[in-house]
Motif scaffolding. Structure first.
Motif, PDB file in Angstrom:
ATOM      1  N   GLU A  76       0.850  -1.185   0.000  1.00  0.00           N
ATOM      2  CA  GLU A  76       0.000   0.000   0.000  1.00  0.00           C
ATOM      3  C   GLU A  76       0.896   1.248   0.000  1.00  0.00           C
ATOM      4  O   GLU A  76       1.053   1.930   1.004  1.00  0.00           O
ATOM      5  N   TRP A  78       0.555   4.133  -1.247  1.00  0.00           N
ATOM      6  CA  TRP A  78      -0.045   5.454  -1.083  1.00  0.00           C
ATOM      7  C   TRP A  78       0.044   5.968   0.353  1.00  0.00           C
ATOM      8  O   TRP A  78      -0.041   7.163   0.597  1.00  0.00           O
ATOM      9  N   ARG A  79       0.232   5.072   1.318  1.00  0.00           N
ATOM     10  CA  ARG A  79       0.326   5.504   2.709  1.00  0.00           C
ATOM     11  C   ARG A  79       1.526   6.428   2.940  1.00  0.00           C
ATOM     12  O   ARG A  79       1.519   7.211   3.890  1.00  0.00           O
ATOM     13  N   VAL A  81       2.299   8.934   1.275  1.00  0.00           N
ATOM     14  CA  VAL A  81       1.829  10.300   1.041  1.00  0.00           C
ATOM     15  C   VAL A  81       0.645  10.639   1.946  1.00  0.00           C
ATOM     16  O   VAL A  81       0.618  11.686   2.595  1.00  0.00           O
ATOM     17  N   THR A  82      -0.333   9.751   2.010  1.00  0.00           N
ATOM     18  CA  THR A  82      -1.565  10.080   2.734  1.00  0.00           C
ATOM     19  C   THR A  82      -1.360  10.196   4.240  1.00  0.00           C
ATOM     20  O   THR A  82      -2.144  10.852   4.916  1.00  0.00           O
TER      21      THR A  82
END
Length: 286
Positions: A76, A78-79, A81-82
């Protein structure tokens, strides 16, 4: 004084939804690009996760958790950035994007020569914050740490005699990052305050590598902004050598070429003198 029988519209100016949207669009168009995108995404994700409670953006899927990021089966990614764009629930949904935009925009318009330099600062601090919270603290919500990093960098370049207001408290600007951590300690817990403190470590390491080490110890500049990153924010025809945005303060423009400092905001520091508590932050001509 308005006549007694005059309609209310003659006394109070009209505020229509169209005018509100127009003013908001003007604000967005004039806001610095990195600050606008960073704070805007933070507010959108936090609102969707904590207020609207959309299943697709549940905080569980957005926060930093290294085993899920480096999972070989279904990483994952994207974690990465998020985790910097999701706030705590409650009033933090509004307050976190507000303070993030405030200090980010202040740095982008007055402390860095170009928006690309701020982006490199954010990427560098984000990398350090991730390392510290992966191997030491195991923090998961990292937006407050980045906000503190931006506040630390901003205060390091401000006049040390200046005072600021934080809510209803008035104090010298150099104490701002520490007051922010103290508020988190009182409102949240020790763990959250320690996670927020990693932002100070990251920002000070950036200052060390871009100012203390080259200027005091005679070392090499180790952080540079690639030209392609500058190209993301500059219009065609902008000078690569100057690169001063229209919104930058005159003091930034005046110090840009000094000392061949490059494009990471290093020329904002005085070229000589000893380092005392994160730098004096004097501008050229002051």
């Amino acid at each position: 004084m308005a006549p007694r029988n005059s309609p209310p519209s003659a006394i109070l100016p009209k505020t229509t939804p169209r005018k509100i949207m127009s003013d908001f669009a003007t604000f967005l168009s004039q806001a610095p690009p990195v600050s606008r995108v960073f704070a805007g995404l933070t507010f959108s994700l936090s609102l969707s996760a904590h207020v609207l409670r959309l299943r697709a953006v549940h905080p569980y899927y957005l926060t930093w958790y290294a085993p899920m990021v480096f999972n070989t089966t279904r990483p994952e990614i994207w974690r990465i950035v998020t985790s910097f764009m999701i706030s705590r629930p409650g009033m933090s949904v509004i307050l976190t994007p507000f303070f993030l935009y405030k200090y980010c925009s202040d740095c982008e318009t007055t402390k860095f020569l170009r928006s690309g330099d701020l982006l490199v600062f954010v990427l560098f601090c984000g990398f350090v914050i991730l390392l510290l919270n992966t191997f030491i603290l195991q923090g998961m919500l990292l937006c407050s740490a980045m906000t503190t990093a931006l506040a630390y960098y901003w205060t390091a370049l401000e006049d040390r005699n200046r005072s600021v207001n934080f809510f209803i408290v008035h104090f010298p600007v150099k104490y701002l990052p520490w007051v922010m951590i103290f508020v988190t300690l009182v409102a949240e817990d020790v763990g959250s305050a320690l996670v927020e403190g990693t932002g100070i470590i990251a920002a000070h390491l950036y200052l060390f590598l871009t100012n203390i080490w080259p200027r005091v110890a005679g070392g090499r500049h180790v952080i540079h902004t690639p030209q392609w990153i500058h190209g993301l924010f500059e219009e065609r025809g902008d000078s690569a050598a100057g690169g001063i945005r229209a919104g930058a303060s005159p003091s930034v423009a005046a110090t840009g070429p000094a000392g061949g400092a490059g494009a990471t905001g290093r020329s904002m520091f005085a070229p000589s003198g000893t380092w005392t508590h994160r730098g004096q932050g004097h501008r050229l001509g002051s």
